[in-house]
Scaffold this motif. Structure first.
Motif, short mmCIF file in Angstrom:
data_model
loop_
_atom_site.label_atom_id
_atom_site.label_comp_id
_atom_site.label_asym_id
_atom_site.label_seq_id
_atom_site.Cartn_x
_atom_site.Cartn_y
_atom_site.Cartn_z
N ASP A 31 8.58 7.03 -5.97
CA ASP A 31 10.09 6.99 -5.72
C ASP A 31 10.58 6.88 -7.01
O ASP A 31 10.63 5.48 -7.31
N THR A 32 10.92 7.75 -7.70
CA THR A 32 11.66 7.45 -9.14
C THR A 32 12.78 6.74 -9.13
O THR A 32 13.27 6.20 -10.16
N TYR A 33 13.56 6.67 -8.06
CA TYR A 33 14.92 6.01 -8.32
C TYR A 33 14.73 4.49 -7.76
O TYR A 33 15.58 3.53 -7.64
N LEU A 34 13.33 4.15 -7.83
CA LEU A 34 13.03 2.54 -7.46
C LEU A 34 12.32 2.07 -8.69
O LEU A 34 11.74 3.03 -9.65
N THR A 35 12.31 0.62 -8.98
CA THR A 35 11.61 0.26 -9.96
C THR A 35 9.81 0.48 -9.92
O THR A 35 9.59 0.69 -8.32
N ALA A 36 9.05 -0.07 -10.55
CA ALA A 36 7.85 -0.13 -10.44
C ALA A 36 7.44 -1.01 -9.30
O ALA A 36 6.48 -0.88 -8.31
N GLU A 37 7.96 -2.17 -9.50
CA GLU A 37 7.75 -3.29 -8.53
C GLU A 37 8.10 -2.96 -6.88
O GLU A 37 7.22 -3.17 -6.07
N GLN A 38 9.01 -2.09 -7.04
CA GLN A 38 9.65 -1.84 -5.72
C GLN A 38 8.83 -0.72 -4.87
O GLN A 38 8.55 -0.62 -3.75
N ASN A 39 8.36 0.22 -5.83
CA ASN A 39 7.29 1.05 -5.30
C ASN A 39 6.05 0.46 -4.66
O ASN A 39 5.44 0.76 -3.65
N LEU A 40 5.76 -0.61 -5.53
CA LEU A 40 4.44 -1.07 -5.05
C LEU A 40 4.75 -2.20 -3.80
O LEU A 40 3.88 -2.29 -2.66
N ARG A 41 5.83 -2.59 -3.91
CA ARG A 41 6.37 -3.32 -2.29
C ARG A 41 6.66 -2.55 -1.34
O ARG A 41 6.33 -3.02 -0.05
N PHE A 42 6.86 -1.44 -1.47
CA PHE A 42 7.04 -0.52 -0.36
C PHE A 42 5.76 0.11 0.24
O PHE A 42 5.56 0.15 1.44
N HIS A 43 4.88 0.30 -0.90
CA HIS A 43 3.45 0.52 -0.31
C HIS A 43 2.85 -0.53 0.45
O HIS A 43 1.99 -0.29 1.51
N ALA A 44 3.10 -1.71 -0.23
CA ALA A 44 2.46 -3.04 0.56
C ALA A 44 3.06 -3.11 1.92
O ALA A 44 2.09 -3.39 2.92
N ALA A 45 4.38 -2.85 2.21
CA ALA A 45 4.84 -2.89 3.56
C ALA A 45 4.16 -1.68 4.49
O ALA A 45 3.78 -2.06 5.55
N LEU A 46 3.99 -0.74 3.80
CA LEU A 46 3.10 0.49 4.71
C LEU A 46 1.91 0.26 5.28
O LEU A 46 1.30 0.58 6.32
N TYR A 47 1.26 -0.67 4.14
CA TYR A 47 -0.29 -0.83 4.56
C TYR A 47 -0.40 -2.40 5.09
O TYR A 47 -1.39 -2.93 5.20
N ALA A 48 0.93 -2.90 5.57
CA ALA A 48 0.54 -4.39 6.16
C ALA A 48 -0.10 -5.21 5.39
O ALA A 48 -0.65 -6.15 5.71
N VAL A 49 0.02 -5.38 3.95
CA VAL A 49 -0.58 -6.39 3.29
C VAL A 49 -0.01 -7.62 3.47
O VAL A 49 1.37 -7.70 3.25
N PRO A 50 -0.64 -8.79 3.88
CA PRO A 50 -0.12 -9.96 4.01
C PRO A 50 0.89 -10.46 2.91
O PRO A 50 0.69 -10.17 1.67
#
Length: 344
Positions: A106-125
């Protein structure tokens, strides 16, 4: 329990047995009248960097889609991390990371926001997200750019971020589909540095597809795939040793006559590849003086090289990857023309 297999096909494996993280048996995939994958079998062991080497259109991406549950096989079976790709898709997805050919950030998000979104999708604690984000961004050299929009990143930086995202949830297998396609040579080299560093940092198996010979050299083992079939599997060195001959390329005044003369005078089968008459012989440097003395066609230049993976591909398939890709492109153009004609 996962099956066990040797880490190679005799060259470096010894008697060491390792668990198969990926197991594929009689796998086929058809799209109407096209058989993209034609009954392939292979295993990938834990900790390997395993490469699928072949031209565009050979079946590499189709296979990786099946292994990642993005496509269903027509027949045969595949297991990833001990889970069936047909009946246990959720379990497979939890155990893999995937970097596509085309960016999916998602190019309109920051690098960290991209990773946090991915973490939510994969239910990372939640307690793991922050330290794991720092770890993977450090690993690919992007921690100092964590707050920058991805739209400001170069193509190489975006690919590194995608690798970080694929690692965030600590997968057992990381799939890389043509990880450096479209990147310049310097950036490709940089990406491979990060990929190779993964082996020392993460307990992970890497499965990648490529049509670049130099990238395939980084793999522990390679499966050469052509027209949907696997024609050889082994370590890069063992595959090159299996060719056993040097590659000779000559520039002549008359290539067709030179090819005929090579067959008649030396019993050598030659063909034009990359604009030169190309053939393989044992002890190429020793053969060159005889070639100049006995070939009836004037030779403008000659080069001799030790067996390469391109020679391996040509030995097993009868063409270079470049020639094979040109052939596939022609086929796709003819199919597109027929399709357009049918719509008229």
């Amino acid at each position: 329990m996962m099956a066990a297999t040797q880490a190679g096909t005799g060259s470096d494996a010894g008697d060491r047995l390792l668990p198969a993280v990926i197991s594929v048996s009689s796998l086929t995939k058809r799209y109407e009248d096209v058989e993209a994958v034609r009954g392939i079998d292979f295993e990938v062991v834990r900790g390997e960097t395993f490469g699928f080497l072949g031209p565009n259109g050979a079946g590499k991406t189709t296979t990786i889609k099946i292994l990642c549950t993005l496509a269903s096989a027509t027949s045969g079976s595949a297991k990833v991390a001990g889970h069936d790709t047909r009946t246990e898709q959720d379990e497979v997805r939890r155990n893999i990371g995937l970097v596509f050919q085309d960016t999916t950030l998602d190019t309109y998000l920051t690098a960290e926001q991209n990773l946090r979104f991915h973490a939510a999708l994969y239910a990372v604690p939640k307690a793991v997200i922050a330290p794991r984000t720092r770890q993977v961004l450090d690993m690919v050299g992007l921690w100092d750019r964590k707050d920058n929009l991805v739209s400001t990143f170069s193509g190489g930086m975006q690919r590194r971020l995608e690798i970080a995202r694929g690692l965030l949830h600590a997968p057992h297998v990381l799939f890389l589909d043509e990880p450096t396609v479209g990147l310049d040579p310097q950036t490709r080299s940089s990406i491979w540095k990060y990929i190779n560093d993964l082996k020392g940092r993460e307990d992970i198996t890497i499965f990648l597809t490529t049509h670049y010979m130099d990238e395939a050299e980084n793999c522990d083992r390679i499966a050469i795939i052509d027209h949907g079939k696997i024609v050889a599997i082994d370590t890069p060195e063992a595959l090159k040793a299996s060719v056993g001959k040097d590659r000779v390329q000559i520039q002549t005044a008359d290539d067709a006559t030179a090819i005929a003369a090579l067959a008649e005078s030396f019993g050598i089968e030659a063909a034009v590849h990359d604009g030169a008459v190309t053939f393989s012989v044992a002890s190429g440097e020793e053969f060159v003086p005889r070639l100049f003395a006995e070939l009836t066609v004037p030779i403008r230049s000659v080069s001799v090289s030790r067996p390469s993976l391109d020679d391996v591909f040509m030995s097993y398939t009868g063409s270079t990857i470049r020639d094979a890709e040109a052939s596939v492109t022609d086929v796709m153009r003819r199919r597109a023309a027929r399709w357009r004609g049918g719509r008229r």
